[in-house]
Design a protein around this motif. Structure first.
Motif, PDB file in Angstrom:
ATOM      1  N   GLU A  25       0.823  -1.207   0.000  1.00 20.35           N
ATOM      2  CA  GLU A  25       0.000   0.000   0.000  1.00 20.35           C
ATOM      3  C   GLU A  25       0.863   1.264   0.000  1.00 20.35           C
ATOM      4  OE1 GLU A  25      -3.188  -0.181  -0.516  1.00 20.35           O
ATOM      5  OE2 GLU A  25      -2.995  -2.370  -0.492  1.00 20.35           O
ATOM      6  N   LEU A  26       1.983   1.216   0.696  1.00 18.18           N
ATOM      7  CA  LEU A  26       2.897   2.358   0.724  1.00 18.18           C
ATOM      8  C   LEU A  26       3.476   2.612  -0.663  1.00 18.18           C
ATOM      9  CD1 LEU A  26       3.938   4.322   2.891  1.00 18.18           C
ATOM     10  CD2 LEU A  26       5.851   2.757   3.283  1.00 18.18           C
ATOM     11  N   TRP A  27       3.790   1.539  -1.363  1.00 19.87           N
ATOM     12  CA  TRP A  27       4.323   1.637  -2.725  1.00 19.87           C
ATOM     13  C   TRP A  27       3.269   2.248  -3.649  1.00 19.87           C
ATOM     14  CZ3 TRP A  27       6.606  -3.256  -5.624  1.00 19.87           C
ATOM     15  CH2 TRP A  27       7.482  -2.827  -6.614  1.00 19.87           C
ATOM     16  N   ILE A  28       2.057   1.714  -3.590  1.00 18.72           N
ATOM     17  CA  ILE A  28       0.971   2.231  -4.426  1.00 18.72           C
ATOM     18  C   ILE A  28       0.677   3.688  -4.077  1.00 18.72           C
ATOM     19  CG2 ILE A  28      -1.510   2.030  -4.894  1.00 18.72           C
ATOM     20  CD1 ILE A  28      -1.185  -0.996  -4.664  1.00 18.72           C
ATOM     21  N   GLY A  29       0.749   4.022  -2.796  1.00 20.88           N
ATOM     22  CA  GLY A  29       0.488   5.387  -2.366  1.00 20.88           C
ATOM     23  C   GLY A  29       1.431   6.388  -3.008  1.00 20.88           C
ATOM     24  N   ALA A  30       2.684   5.986  -3.223  1.00 21.14           N
ATOM     25  CA  ALA A  30       3.651   6.879  -3.869  1.00 21.14           C
ATOM     26  C   ALA A  30       3.219   7.196  -5.299  1.00 21.14           C
ATOM     27  CB  ALA A  30       5.036   6.242  -3.858  1.00 21.14           C
ATOM     28  N   PHE A  31       2.746   6.191  -6.018  1.00 18.30           N
ATOM     29  CA  PHE A  31       2.263   6.426  -7.382  1.00 18.30           C
ATOM     30  C   PHE A  31       1.040   7.339  -7.377  1.00 18.30           C
ATOM     31  CE2 PHE A  31       4.441   2.275  -7.840  1.00 18.30           C
ATOM     32  CZ  PHE A  31       5.376   2.657  -8.789  1.00 18.30           C
ATOM     33  N   GLU A  32       0.165   7.137  -6.424  1.00 14.31           N
ATOM     34  CA  GLU A  32      -1.047   7.961  -6.351  1.00 14.31           C
ATOM     35  C   GLU A  32      -0.699   9.427  -6.087  1.00 14.31           C
ATOM     36  OE1 GLU A  32      -4.194   4.567  -4.726  1.00 14.31           O
ATOM     37  OE2 GLU A  32      -3.120   5.837  -3.292  1.00 14.31           O
ATOM     38  N   ARG A  33       0.286   9.659  -5.231  1.00 13.81           N
ATOM     39  CA  ARG A  33       0.696  11.040  -4.943  1.00 13.81           C
ATOM     40  C   ARG A  33       1.248  11.719  -6.197  1.00 13.81           C
ATOM     41  NH1 ARG A  33       0.821  11.923   0.594  1.00 13.81           N
ATOM     42  NH2 ARG A  33       0.567   9.998   1.802  1.00 13.81           N
ATOM     43  N   LEU A  34       2.011  10.981  -6.985  1.00 14.12           N
ATOM     44  CA  LEU A  34       2.576  11.536  -8.212  1.00 14.12           C
ATOM     45  C   LEU A  34       1.488  11.765  -9.268  1.00 14.12           C
ATOM     46  CD1 LEU A  34       5.770   9.323  -8.255  1.00 14.12           C
ATOM     47  CD2 LEU A  34       5.773  11.824  -8.117  1.00 14.12           C
ATOM     48  N   GLU A  35       0.561  10.838  -9.364  1.00 13.25           N
ATOM     49  CA  GLU A  35      -0.523  10.986 -10.336  1.00 13.25           C
ATOM     50  C   GLU A  35      -1.388  12.204 -10.020  1.00 13.25           C
ATOM     51  OE1 GLU A  35      -2.379   7.157 -10.116  1.00 13.25           O
ATOM     52  OE2 GLU A  35      -1.371   6.451 -11.949  1.00 13.25           O
ATOM     53  N   LYS A  36      -1.580  12.477  -8.742  1.00 14.15           N
ATOM     54  CA  LYS A  36      -2.439  13.592  -8.350  1.00 14.15           C
ATOM     55  C   LYS A  36      -1.858  14.948  -8.746  1.00 14.15           C
ATOM     56  CE  LYS A  36      -5.245  11.694  -4.638  1.00 14.15           C
ATOM     57  NZ  LYS A  36      -5.713  11.854  -3.234  1.00 14.15           N
ATOM     58  N   VAL A  37      -0.544  15.034  -8.947  1.00 20.33           N
ATOM     59  CA  VAL A  37       0.052  16.307  -9.379  1.00 20.33           C
ATOM     60  C   VAL A  37       0.295  16.321 -10.885  1.00 20.33           C
ATOM     61  CG1 VAL A  37       1.122  16.704  -7.125  1.00 20.33           C
ATOM     62  CG2 VAL A  37       2.438  15.559  -8.940  1.00 20.33           C
ATOM     63  N   GLY A  38      -0.188  15.299 -11.574  1.00 16.25           N
ATOM     64  CA  GLY A  38      -0.122  15.302 -13.029  1.00 16.25           C
ATOM     65  C   GLY A  38       0.972  14.460 -13.652  1.00 16.25           C
ATOM     66  N   ILE A  39       1.748  13.717 -12.847  1.00 15.79           N
ATOM     67  CA  ILE A  39       2.783  12.840 -13.405  1.00 15.79           C
ATOM     68  C   ILE A  39       2.110  11.536 -13.846  1.00 15.79           C
ATOM     69  CG2 ILE A  39       4.935  11.600 -12.981  1.00 15.79           C
ATOM     70  CD1 ILE A  39       5.270  14.612 -12.991  1.00 15.79           C
ATOM     71  N   LYS A  40       2.096  11.294 -15.130  1.00 19.15           N
ATOM     72  CA  LYS A  40       1.401  10.128 -15.669  1.00 19.15           C
ATOM     73  C   LYS A  40       2.350   9.049 -16.188  1.00 19.15           C
ATOM     74  CE  LYS A  40      -2.566  12.156 -14.991  1.00 19.15           C
ATOM     75  NZ  LYS A  40      -3.428  11.727 -13.852  1.00 19.15           N
ATOM     76  N   ASP A  41       3.559   9.453 -16.542  1.00 19.77           N
ATOM     77  CA  ASP A  41       4.528   8.508 -17.115  1.00 19.77           C
ATOM     78  C   ASP A  41       5.330   7.887 -15.977  1.00 19.77           C
ATOM     79  OD1 ASP A  41       5.907   7.095 -18.971  1.00 19.77           O
ATOM     80  OD2 ASP A  41       6.936   8.792 -19.873  1.00 19.77           O
TER      81      ASP A  41
END
Length: 359
Positions: free
Chosen positions: A138-154
């Motif tokens: 969940e911690l790993w997935i959370g990092a991706f979610e934080r990046l996606e929320k600021v517009g990082i998609k790649d």
């Protein structure tokens, strides 16, 4: 650049380069030797090194960014380095680094990840995220979610294993089930395996790399140095560019999809496996009914659920038969521990007159 992280666009994605940028000459020479022996998709080098002890080499800092970028231009490939704070992000972007990665020691801290994410708001750049040092999906997935929320998609994941104390084989145990679970949750996210940090030993790199390919990982990130034994950090896990080429030539790449998967032969095998799985769960159900009978007996006689000496004898007997079962001791231990915990759950429910199923 974006095409590199498109799921299935190329396999394996290959990222290579020294653990640390040490000198400009070392970075350039390593890159040129890599170009001589193999084709890579991205050049890596550590600029800032998060070290366990304060007197260890912690990287050359900002000056090394230009070395990395120039070496990447020499090879005609994108470059990547680790960032652990907003200052690193600012300096890497200014220098023209193409891809950033967030290291395991940073991923474990949501505050740090959020600060990096906030500093990337409005920026278009690919980011790779290593798994946290502890086995926390969940911690790993959370990092991706934080990046996606600021517009990082790649985005891409790097599986580098998980910290343990004195493991007999690995520097960081791979716990393959965790990246597999990540793929189940985020099926379009490319996963790149880091055999260098998993093994801590160049002699094991091919073994782990092959397993990653057999599990259909999308790529590899392998530490490569012109003279590994003289490296300023992680010398034992780096290999020469020539040996990197040998490793890549030795890899067997298998197809995920094939018409043969729909053949009658494999359908028959899968049907047999399904039947055995059904029987396994029927047996486990019967096993837990007996555990409930045992719980009733213990309740009537006011006996504790856990009987350490009996459990010690039971697990020892099963482990001693692991070879006979043609199963690894680790697997036998995991199965027995899971059965034991479920048995305890059933006995607790019976002994405390709770008909409610526990989560």
């Amino acid at each position: 650049m974006n095409s590199i992280f498109q799921k299935g666009s190329k396999r394996p994605i290959l990222i290579a380069g020294p653990c640390s940028a040490e000198t400009e000459e070392q970075v350039i020479e390593t890159a040129l030797q890599i170009k001589q022996f193999c084709n890579i998709d991205m050049l890596r080098a550590g600029i800032w090194k998060p070290r366990t002890r304060p007197d260890s080499f912690e990287g050359v800092g900002e000056i090394g960014l230009s070395w990395l970028v120039n070496a990447g231009k020499e090879l005609g490939v994108p470059t990547t380095t680790e960032v652990a704070n907003t200052k690193h992000v600012e300096q890497a972007l200014k220098a023209g680094v193409d891809v950033l990665w967030i290291g395991a020691r940073t991923t474990v801290n949501p505050f740090a990840v959020q600060e990096i994410a906030d500093s990337l708001k409005g920026v278009t750049i690919p980011v790779m995220v290593k798994n946290p040092v502890n086995p926390d999906l969940e911690l790993w997935i959370g990092a991706f979610e934080r990046l996606e929320k600021v517009g990082i998609k790649d985005l891409a994941a790097i599986h580098r294993g998980f910290s343990v104390y004195k493991h007999p084989k690995y520097r960081n145990v791979p716990n393959w089930e965790i990246p597999i679970a990540l793929h189940e949750r985020l099926p379009n996210l490319p996963i790149i395996n880091d055999p260098s940090h998993i093994t801590g030993n160049r002699n094991l790199l091919l073994e782990v790399s092959q397993k990653a390919m057999d599990l259909n990982f999308d790529g590899l990130i392998i530490e490569t140095h012109r003279n590994p034994d003289a490296a300023w950090s992680d010398a034992a896990q780096q290999l020469t560019p020539e040996n990197l080429g040998i490793l890549l030539d030795s890899l067997v790449l298998r197809s995920q999809k094939s018409e043969k998967l729909d053949s009658e032969q494999i359908s028959i095998i899968r049907e047999k496996i399904g039947d055995l799985d059904d029987r396994l769960f029927e047996i486990l159900t019967a096993r837990m009914l007996l555990s409930e009978d045992l719980g009733l007996f213990k309740k009537e006689h006011n006996i504790t659920i856990l009987q350490p000496e009996h459990w010690k004898k039971l697990i020892s007997a099963r482990l001693n038969k692991a070879t006979e079962y043609n199963l690894s001791e680790r697997f036998v231990r995991q199965v027995m521990d899971a059965i034991h915990q479920e048995s305890i759950r059933h006995q607790v429910r019976v002994m405390n007159n709770s008909a409610k199923k526990e989560e």
